[in-house]
Scaffold this motif. Sequence first.
Motif, mmCIF file in Angstrom:
data_model
loop_
_atom_site.group_PDB
_atom_site.id
_atom_site.type_symbol
_atom_site.label_atom_id
_atom_site.label_comp_id
_atom_site.label_asym_id
_atom_site.label_seq_id
_atom_site.Cartn_x
_atom_site.Cartn_y
_atom_site.Cartn_z
ATOM 1 N N SER A 133 0.842 -1.201 0.000
ATOM 2 C CA SER A 133 0.000 0.000 0.000
ATOM 3 C C SER A 133 0.874 1.248 0.000
ATOM 4 O O SER A 133 2.010 1.225 0.486
ATOM 5 C CB SER A 133 -0.916 0.017 1.228
ATOM 6 N N VAL A 134 0.329 2.326 -0.521
ATOM 7 C CA VAL A 134 1.064 3.595 -0.547
ATOM 8 C C VAL A 134 1.350 4.058 0.880
ATOM 9 O O VAL A 134 2.414 4.611 1.168
ATOM 10 C CB VAL A 134 0.253 4.660 -1.310
ATOM 11 N N THR A 135 0.412 3.814 1.792
ATOM 12 C CA THR A 135 0.578 4.226 3.186
ATOM 13 C C THR A 135 1.826 3.620 3.813
ATOM 14 O O THR A 135 2.495 4.252 4.639
ATOM 15 C CB THR A 135 -0.656 3.814 4.012
ATOM 16 N N SER A 136 2.152 2.411 3.421
ATOM 17 C CA SER A 136 3.329 1.744 3.991
ATOM 18 C C SER A 136 4.635 2.321 3.460
ATOM 19 O O SER A 136 5.700 2.084 4.027
ATOM 20 C CB SER A 136 3.265 0.243 3.704
ATOM 21 N N THR A 161 -3.398 -1.892 -7.829
ATOM 22 C CA THR A 161 -2.238 -2.660 -8.306
ATOM 23 C C THR A 161 -2.635 -3.682 -9.363
ATOM 24 O O THR A 161 -1.846 -4.546 -9.727
ATOM 25 C CB THR A 161 -1.557 -3.382 -7.126
ATOM 26 N N ASN A 162 -3.861 -3.558 -9.845
ATOM 27 C CA ASN A 162 -4.340 -4.520 -10.851
ATOM 28 C C ASN A 162 -3.878 -4.189 -12.258
ATOM 29 O O ASN A 162 -3.872 -5.058 -13.132
ATOM 30 C CB ASN A 162 -5.873 -4.592 -10.827
ATOM 31 N N VAL A 163 -3.546 -2.923 -12.482
ATOM 32 C CA VAL A 163 -3.135 -2.500 -13.830
ATOM 33 C C VAL A 163 -1.856 -1.682 -13.754
ATOM 34 O O VAL A 163 -1.582 -1.005 -12.751
ATOM 35 C CB VAL A 163 -4.239 -1.663 -14.520
ATOM 36 N N SER A 164 -1.089 -1.715 -14.813
ATOM 37 C CA SER A 164 0.123 -0.910 -14.903
ATOM 38 C C SER A 164 -0.272 0.546 -15.105
ATOM 39 O O SER A 164 -1.081 0.865 -15.985
ATOM 40 C CB SER A 164 0.981 -1.398 -16.074
ATOM 41 N N SER A 165 0.273 1.431 -14.279
ATOM 42 C CA SER A 165 -0.134 2.838 -14.356
ATOM 43 C C SER A 165 0.844 3.729 -13.613
ATOM 44 O O SER A 165 1.671 3.266 -12.823
ATOM 45 C CB SER A 165 -1.532 3.023 -13.764
ATOM 46 N N GLU A 166 0.739 5.036 -13.889
ATOM 47 C CA GLU A 166 1.474 6.054 -13.144
ATOM 48 C C GLU A 166 0.437 6.946 -12.477
ATOM 49 O O GLU A 166 -0.428 7.515 -13.138
ATOM 50 C CB GLU A 166 2.397 6.863 -14.058
ATOM 51 N N ASN A 167 0.515 7.067 -11.168
ATOM 52 C CA ASN A 167 -0.520 7.752 -10.397
ATOM 53 C C ASN A 167 0.071 8.893 -9.578
ATOM 54 O O ASN A 167 1.168 8.767 -9.033
ATOM 55 C CB ASN A 167 -1.191 6.776 -9.439
ATOM 56 N N LYS A 184 2.478 15.662 -2.875
ATOM 57 C CA LYS A 184 1.973 15.063 -4.103
ATOM 58 C C LYS A 184 3.121 14.298 -4.745
ATOM 59 O O LYS A 184 4.119 14.895 -5.145
ATOM 60 C CB LYS A 184 1.434 16.131 -5.057
ATOM 61 N N ALA A 185 2.972 13.001 -4.784
ATOM 62 C CA ALA A 185 4.059 12.158 -5.284
ATOM 63 C C ALA A 185 3.554 11.231 -6.381
ATOM 64 O O ALA A 185 2.386 10.827 -6.388
ATOM 65 C CB ALA A 185 4.646 11.337 -4.135
ATOM 66 N N GLU A 186 4.448 10.913 -7.290
ATOM 67 C CA GLU A 186 4.100 10.006 -8.378
ATOM 68 C C GLU A 186 4.413 8.576 -7.965
ATOM 69 O O GLU A 186 5.521 8.268 -7.523
ATOM 70 C CB GLU A 186 4.881 10.368 -9.647
ATOM 71 N N VAL A 187 3.413 7.724 -8.071
ATOM 72 C CA VAL A 187 3.551 6.315 -7.719
ATOM 73 C C VAL A 187 3.318 5.475 -8.969
ATOM 74 O O VAL A 187 2.284 5.588 -9.629
ATOM 75 C CB VAL A 187 2.546 5.909 -6.621
ATOM 76 N N ALA A 188 4.291 4.637 -9.299
ATOM 77 C CA ALA A 188 4.194 3.801 -10.492
ATOM 78 C C ALA A 188 3.803 2.375 -10.121
ATOM 79 O O ALA A 188 4.324 1.815 -9.157
ATOM 80 C CB ALA A 188 5.520 3.796 -11.243
ATOM 81 N N VAL A 189 2.885 1.810 -10.874
ATOM 82 C CA VAL A 189 2.520 0.396 -10.751
ATOM 83 C C VAL A 189 2.946 -0.273 -12.049
ATOM 84 O O VAL A 189 2.530 0.144 -13.134
ATOM 85 C CB VAL A 189 1.008 0.204 -10.533
#
Length: 275
Positions: A133-136, A161-167, A184-189
Amino acid sequence: MRYVKYAIIALFLFSIVTYTITWYSDKNSTDSSMPEIKISEQQIEASVKDKDALLKGVVAMDEKDGDITGNLVVESISKFVNKKEHICNVTYAVADSDSHVVKATRKVRFTDYKSPRFIVKKPLCIEMGSNTSVTSLIGAKDVIDGDISNKVKILSNMVSTNVSSENVVTAQVTNSLGDTVKLKAEVAVSQSNNISPTIQLTKNIVYIKKGDKFSAKKYIDSAKDSDGKGISKDKVKIKGSSVKTNKAGCYSVKYSVMDDDGNEGNAYLTVMVEE
């Protein structure tokens, strides 16, 4: 019978005398006066690191106990009453030997206060299908409260986390003084594979002052291919950067590297520009 009657009367009188003496003694031994807190300055300046400074210039006296300054405690520090100047109300309390408690308040300006800062514990890259999780991944620390990671809230929608993405994820944290900061941070899956090269950064988040020079290349530590063979740092490219050093805010940098077989690996750096 007469002697019994006299004995009862004598016992009754003895009880009254004993009660009177006890009542009078208790009355005179109990102090009804209240202690007093004396404050030399109604506003002081102190470092957030110097907790003892909060008690300087504060004494407590009691009519019965005398000087009870040693009993003084800082009961509480309020939220900012002047956030721009970093001023709070400090409340003091003291008790005398008869458990009489009094309180007093004055203002303190913290001379070296800094807002809470976020910690990015691991690179903000999550493997598809994982339970991460992002929280962790995002924590926070504070000069007043210490580790406040448990107070971090994710305000944006949770990352799937089901799809590849940049959030883009928004996190928020508030310390005990009521100071709230956001990130505000970019999180990549991304799909995990064993052929992509990896980029190691020296930090996952950096704080810089407004107007300072910023070099994204400075934070590249190393790069390796899927076999663990080193790739020259010169091959790591800045694929994208939103950093504006002339404006306070939260920005991100995306790094990219290609191995000899054309496989690409990415890494992300969060940059906080402070006033």
